[in-house]
Design an enzyme around this catalytic site. Structure first.
Site, PDB file in Angstrom:
ATOM      1  N   HIS A 176       0.836  -1.212   0.000  1.00 37.81           N
ATOM      2  CA  HIS A 176       0.000   0.000   0.000  1.00 37.81           C
ATOM      3  C   HIS A 176       0.863   1.251   0.000  1.00 37.81           C
ATOM      4  O   HIS A 176       0.975   1.967   1.002  1.00 37.81           O
ATOM      5  CB  HIS A 176      -0.976  -0.011   1.193  1.00 37.81           C
ATOM      6  CG  HIS A 176      -2.111  -0.950   0.979  1.00 37.81           C
ATOM      7  ND1 HIS A 176      -2.203  -2.167   1.601  1.00 37.81           N
ATOM      8  CD2 HIS A 176      -3.197  -0.856   0.168  1.00 37.81           C
ATOM      9  CE1 HIS A 176      -3.309  -2.783   1.202  1.00 37.81           C
ATOM     10  NE2 HIS A 176      -3.930  -2.015   0.328  1.00 37.81           N
ATOM     11  N   HIS A 180       1.018   1.435  -5.728  1.00 34.89           N
ATOM     12  CA  HIS A 180      -0.337   0.868  -5.789  1.00 34.89           C
ATOM     13  C   HIS A 180      -1.332   1.957  -6.205  1.00 34.89           C
ATOM     14  O   HIS A 180      -2.209   1.717  -7.041  1.00 34.89           O
ATOM     15  CB  HIS A 180      -0.715   0.251  -4.439  1.00 34.89           C
ATOM     16  CG  HIS A 180      -2.168  -0.092  -4.321  1.00 34.89           C
ATOM     17  ND1 HIS A 180      -2.788  -1.033  -5.125  1.00 34.89           N
ATOM     18  CD2 HIS A 180      -3.154   0.403  -3.514  1.00 34.89           C
ATOM     19  CE1 HIS A 180      -4.082  -1.107  -4.807  1.00 34.89           C
ATOM     20  NE2 HIS A 180      -4.325  -0.236  -3.837  1.00 34.89           N
ATOM     21  N   ASP A 217      -5.912   5.212  -1.025  1.00 34.35           N
ATOM     22  CA  ASP A 217      -5.250   4.538   0.115  1.00 34.35           C
ATOM     23  C   ASP A 217      -4.248   5.484   0.787  1.00 34.35           C
ATOM     24  O   ASP A 217      -3.272   5.022   1.404  1.00 34.35           O
ATOM     25  CB  ASP A 217      -4.517   3.268  -0.358  1.00 34.35           C
ATOM     26  CG  ASP A 217      -5.431   2.047  -0.439  1.00 34.35           C
ATOM     27  OD1 ASP A 217      -6.403   1.970   0.335  1.00 34.35           O
ATOM     28  OD2 ASP A 217      -5.177   1.174  -1.287  1.00 34.35           O
ATOM     29  N   ASP A 324      -9.119  -1.410  -7.942  1.00 33.56           N
ATOM     30  CA  ASP A 324      -8.368  -1.603  -6.700  1.00 33.56           C
ATOM     31  C   ASP A 324      -7.965  -3.069  -6.512  1.00 33.56           C
ATOM     32  O   ASP A 324      -6.965  -3.362  -5.855  1.00 33.56           O
ATOM     33  CB  ASP A 324      -9.273  -1.131  -5.550  1.00 33.56           C
ATOM     34  CG  ASP A 324      -8.525  -0.847  -4.266  1.00 33.56           C
ATOM     35  OD1 ASP A 324      -7.285  -0.729  -4.323  1.00 33.56           O
ATOM     36  OD2 ASP A 324      -9.191  -0.714  -3.213  1.00 33.56           O
TER      37      ASP A 324
HETATM   38  P1  CMP Z   1      -6.906  -2.170  -0.584  1.00 31.89           P
HETATM   39  O1  CMP Z   1      -5.996  -1.827  -1.696  1.00 31.89           O
HETATM   40  O2  CMP Z   1      -7.085  -1.211   0.532  1.00 31.89           O
HETATM   41  O3  CMP Z   1      -8.342  -2.568  -1.150  1.00 31.89           O
HETATM   42  C1  CMP Z   1      -8.464  -3.772  -1.900  1.00 31.89           C
HETATM   43  C2  CMP Z   1      -7.995  -4.884  -1.024  1.00 31.89           C
HETATM   44  O4  CMP Z   1      -8.033  -6.157  -1.616  1.00 31.89           O
HETATM   45  C3  CMP Z   1      -6.509  -4.683  -0.709  1.00 31.89           C
HETATM   46  O5  CMP Z   1      -6.395  -3.544   0.106  1.00 31.89           O
HETATM   47  C4  CMP Z   1      -6.179  -6.020  -0.109  1.00 31.89           C
HETATM   48  O6  CMP Z   1      -6.573  -6.073   1.238  1.00 31.89           O
HETATM   49  C5  CMP Z   1      -7.093  -6.959  -0.927  1.00 31.89           C
HETATM   50  N1  CMP Z   1      -6.304  -7.640  -1.956  1.00 31.89           N
HETATM   51  C6  CMP Z   1      -5.801  -7.126  -3.080  1.00 31.89           C
HETATM   52  N2  CMP Z   1      -5.134  -8.052  -3.772  1.00 31.89           N
HETATM   53  C7  CMP Z   1      -5.222  -9.190  -3.067  1.00 31.89           C
HETATM   54  C8  CMP Z   1      -4.732 -10.500  -3.258  1.00 31.89           C
HETATM   55  N3  CMP Z   1      -4.021 -10.833  -4.345  1.00 31.89           N
HETATM   56  N4  CMP Z   1      -4.988 -11.416  -2.316  1.00 31.89           N
HETATM   57  C9  CMP Z   1      -5.698 -11.075  -1.224  1.00 31.89           C
HETATM   58  N5  CMP Z   1      -6.205  -9.865  -0.975  1.00 31.89           N
HETATM   59  C10 CMP Z   1      -5.976  -8.931  -1.893  1.00 31.89           C
HETATM   60 ZN    ZN Z   2      -6.083   0.059  -2.725  1.00 32.99          ZN
HETATM   61 MG    MG Z   3      -7.970   0.669   0.605  1.00 32.03          MG
END
Ligand code: CMP
Ligand code: ZN
Ligand code: MG
Length: 472
Positions: A176, A180, A217, A324
């Protein structure tokens, strides 16, 4: 709902009952809706750990809420593009004055591929000396004519993007971080320009969508909402355990806009500002994964109506949410790199949880996480259905812009479909990537399972070289 046992319903029902005692019927309906979304996934399709993670992350059930072993949740298993034509509809006025920020040559070179689905944001970051957001954000806002339309002073935009970039780097998160955010913003750009979505949205809605992607984020702590809640962080206290991180991302970004040097909204009218702010708040709050199933369900329900009326804010929110979680739908090398970074971040959280004596959040125990299986689960139950609904929504709202019919009508004589009867279709490059990536993870899962079996067998075999102590 028909195939859900009362135990399964209670499993989802329990956490909400505590919160909303006064309206049990409504609560029941909402949770039952989520169950419905989960109901078609075969319970044995994924290992229990992965099932637990999916349930705790993508519904409003807390990860640490324990359930009886027999209360297994179930999950739902879950044309051509006319892009050339789309662009001529809308030509944005870019600012070309010398006041604009200068881009290094390497950045210019990488940005030539900005419109591609599997754009290499890692290469951009390298070319940009670690300032991916600065160049990508600037380029996008200029390409869509936002600098010109909303009279954003170029130096103010540069300051704003610089401070956003800093905020993303504050906690040195493996996943994060600014990369990203840049990745999500570029994917949103793909959706806007390659599907024609930009022709359905107003300038202000495009501006809000791009900014929402960039800040979605902002100042992420590298830990999940569950961690904030369980560790009783200040942020969890501030936002009463609801959408803790998402509330912070928005609030901190708008706080930054109070600084005139960074206020890219300084020339918006009062009404424009209100609309922009509402849109960004709605979009970023909808990135909270615990709303995932509800969001998909609501959109699906809307699309099945005879005359669907899709709300622009809801549409943009779904697009941002999909972008996302889109890395599993990109080329394998990109997806693999993102996954490893995310797992690094999850495992660091697991280390903190161990130190604090908290139970491990799903996927956070570095010694006990099924990586390949969790990715297969994430792709099949979360990413694929999301991209499917998003594509249906885009085809539904964009069809009329291209004179195509909404729902497909019966074929004429001889089974031939007339030109005017063809349903509008967008290009879906993610389908092939999702298939490829799933295949690779499945091969990996088989290998991992074999390795685990071997390991277990070797642990069970008594060591012959250790002398056995016999009682005299
Ligand atoms: P965020 O980017 O805040 O929002 C989307 C969420 O999806 C991300 O945080 C992770 O918590 C989850 N996420 C994204 N990619 C994966 C993945 N490959 N495996 C598990 N969780 C994921
Ligand atoms: Zn995100
Ligand atoms: Mg997020």
């Amino acid at each position: 709902m028909s195939d859900l046992s009362p135990n399964v319903l209670m499993f989802y029902f329990r956490p909400m009952v505590a919160r909303q005692q006064s309206a049990p019927t409504l609560v029941f309906r909402r949770l039952a809706d989520e169950d419905d979304e989960l109901s078609e996934v075969q319970p044995d399709a994924v290992p229990p750990e992965v099932r637990e993670w999916l349930a705790s992350t993508f519904t409003r059930q807390l990860a640490t809420a324990k359930r009886k072993s027999d209360e297994k949740p179930k999950f739902r298993s879950v044309a051509h593009a006319i892009r050339a034509g789309i662009f001529v509809d809308r030509i944005y006025r870019r600012v070309t004055s010398t006041a604009l920020m200068q881009f290094p040559q390497d950045v210019v070179r990488v940005l030539k591929t900005l419109d591609e689905w599997s754009f290499d944001v890692f290469a951009l970051n390298e070319a940009a000396g670690g300032a991916a957001i600065k160049y990508l954000g600037y380029e996008l806002l200029n390409r869509y004519g936002m600098i010109h339309k909303f009279k954003v002073p170029p130096t103010v935009l540069e300051n704003f993007l610089g401070r956003i970039e800093e905020g993303y780097c504050k906690f040195h998160n493996p996943y994060h971080n600014n990369l990203h955010a840049a990745d999500v913003a570029q994917t949103v750009h793909y959706m806007l320009c390659q599907t024609g979505l930009m022709n359905w949205l107003s300038d202000l809605e495009i501006f809000a969508t791009l900014v929402a992607a960039v800040v979605h984020d902002f100042e992420h702590t590298g830990t999940t909402n569950n961690f904030h809640v369980m560790s009783g962080s200040d942020t969890a206290l501030l936002y009463n355990d609801r959408a803790v991180l998402e509330n912070h991302h928005i609030s901190a970004a708008f706080r930054l806009l109070r600084d005139e040097e960074c206020n890219i909204l300084q020339n918006l009218s009062r009404d424009e500002f209100r609309e922009f702010r509402t849109l960004v708040i709605d979009m970023v709050l909808a990135t909270d994964m615990s709303f995932h199933f509800q969001q998909l369900k609501n959109m699906r329900a809307m699309l099945t109506l005879a005359e669907p009326v899709v709300d622009k804010s809801k549409a943009a929110s779904l697009v941002l949410h999909c972008c996302d979680i889109s890395h599993p739908a990109k080329r394998w090398d990109l997806h693999h790199r993102w996954t490893m970074s995310l797992l690094d971040e999850f495992f660091l959280q697991g280390d903190k949880e161990r130190e604090l004596g908290l139970p491990f959040s799903p996927l956070c125990d570095r010694n006990n996480t099924l990586v390949a299986e969790s990715q297969i689960g994430f792709i099949e139950f979360i990413v694929e259905p999301s991209m499917g609904v998003c594509a249906d929504m885009l085809e539904c709202v964009l069809g009329p812009l291209h004179g195509a019919k909404g729902p497909r009508e019966p074929r004429g004589e001889g089974g031939k479909e007339s030109e005017s009867n063809k349903k509008f279709k967008i290009r879906k490059p993610w389908i092939a990537c999702l298939g490829d990536n799933k295949k690779i993870w499945k091969e990996q899962a088989t290998k991992d399972a074999e390795a685990r079996a071997q390991q277990e067998a070797s642990e069970e075999t008594p060591h012959t070289d250790i002398p056995t102590v016999t009682e005299e």
